[in-house]
Write an enzyme that holds these catalytic residues in place. Structure first.
Site, PDB file in Angstrom:
ATOM      1  N   LYS A  11       0.823  -1.208   0.000  1.00 59.33           N
ATOM      2  CA  LYS A  11       0.000   0.000   0.000  1.00 59.33           C
ATOM      3  C   LYS A  11       0.859   1.262   0.000  1.00 59.33           C
ATOM      4  O   LYS A  11       1.828   1.366   0.753  1.00 59.33           O
ATOM      5  CB  LYS A  11      -0.919   0.009   1.226  1.00 59.33           C
ATOM      6  CG  LYS A  11      -1.916  -1.140   1.239  1.00 59.33           C
ATOM      7  CD  LYS A  11      -2.901  -1.021   2.385  1.00 59.33           C
ATOM      8  CE  LYS A  11      -3.958  -2.107   2.322  1.00 59.33           C
ATOM      9  NZ  LYS A  11      -5.038  -1.910   3.294  1.00 59.33           N
ATOM     10  N   VAL A  12       0.452   2.203  -0.830  1.00 55.92           N
ATOM     11  CA  VAL A  12       1.020   3.544  -0.834  1.00 55.92           C
ATOM     12  C   VAL A  12      -0.140   4.522  -0.970  1.00 55.92           C
ATOM     13  O   VAL A  12      -1.268   4.138  -1.287  1.00 55.92           O
ATOM     14  CB  VAL A  12       2.040   3.750  -1.975  1.00 55.92           C
ATOM     15  CG1 VAL A  12       3.238   2.837  -1.807  1.00 55.92           C
ATOM     16  CG2 VAL A  12       1.392   3.500  -3.331  1.00 55.92           C
TER      17      VAL A  12
END
Length: 247
Positions: free
Chosen positions: A115-116
């Site tokens: 996740k970013v």
């Protein structure tokens, strides 16, 4: 703060953690899924062994979380690649973009979700379901689907989003060397499909140096679905240790 008290805190900052110590329950998790065929060589370049690529299929997903315990509502988008591991069919999570930092931090630290931060959205425009992903001010993906054109069988919808999920967990030590490097597995549990639809769909991916979704180009759209669910994510479990395999 005593040593035994410190040991009970598994997140940072110590007295104001980035995410809550809860197992999130997802209520009204709404999916737009576009499954497409891509370049098999491009897939082999990004999927880590011992996962195997069979069909060169990618699922671009946009998920609007109606309510998540501990996090509230947020939206997420990303790519999942069809793979197999030791004969079990599943998906490898290649990239995920969120507009909620606590959910991003929790997914990376407690599990292995790639996740970013990003700016995904899911909305209806003139009878068209639209899923979009922006990185900063730039568009990197636009998915469109006819809004609720045909009902989708509930079991088919369930099967589409409950396949086992594989991810790569990599944590460095303080010298920049790998301290943890594992392939992990998880799956969706306790799921209720509230409704599911399919319809005509298209997907555009735009080249971006820091959000390289277009490196897996769209050659053919295979299927599309629009699904509303309640569900829980199971904890991850390691299935392959890259560091142990070196010895």
């Amino acid at each position: 703060m005593r040593i035994e008290d410190v040991r009970r805190h598994l997140t940072t900052p110590l007295t104001g953690p980035a995410y809550p110590p809860v197992v999130p329950r997802f209520t009204d998790r709404e999916y737009l899924n576009i499954v497409y065929r891509t370049d098999p060589d491009a897939l082999r370049a990004v999927v880590p062994e011992p996962l195997r690529v069979a069909e060169p299929l990618v699922r671009f997903e946009v998920m609007r979380m109606g309510d998540v315990t501990g996090f509230g509502p947020y939206t997420e988008a990303g790519q999942a690649i069809e793979v197999s591991f030791e004969g079990e069919r599943g998906e490898y999570l290649h990239a995920m973009y969120l507009d909620n930092f606590p959910a991003t931090a929790s997914g990376r630290e407690l599990s292995a979700y790639p996740k970013v931060t990003g700016a995904p959205s899911l909305y209806v425009d003139s009878g068209t379901l639209v899923g979009a992903l922006d990185h900063g001010s730039l568009r990197v993906a636009t998915a469109t689907m006819g809004y609720k054109h045909h009902e989708l069988d509930e079991e088919a919808a369930r099967a589409q989003i409950t396949v086992p999920t594989f991810m790569l967990k990599s944590d460095p030590d303080y010298r920049g060397e790998p301290r943890v490097q594992e392939l992990v597995r998880t799956e969706i549990t306790d799921i209720r499909v509230k409704w599911a639809y399919t319809g005509p769909a298209r997907l555009q991916l735009f080249a971006h140096a820091l959000a390289p979704l277009a490196d897996l180009p769209v050659l053919e759209v295979v299927s599309a679905s629009h699904i509303l669910t309640d569900l829980t994510l199971a904890p991850v479990e390691p299935v392959f240790d890259y560091l142990s395999s070196m010895s």
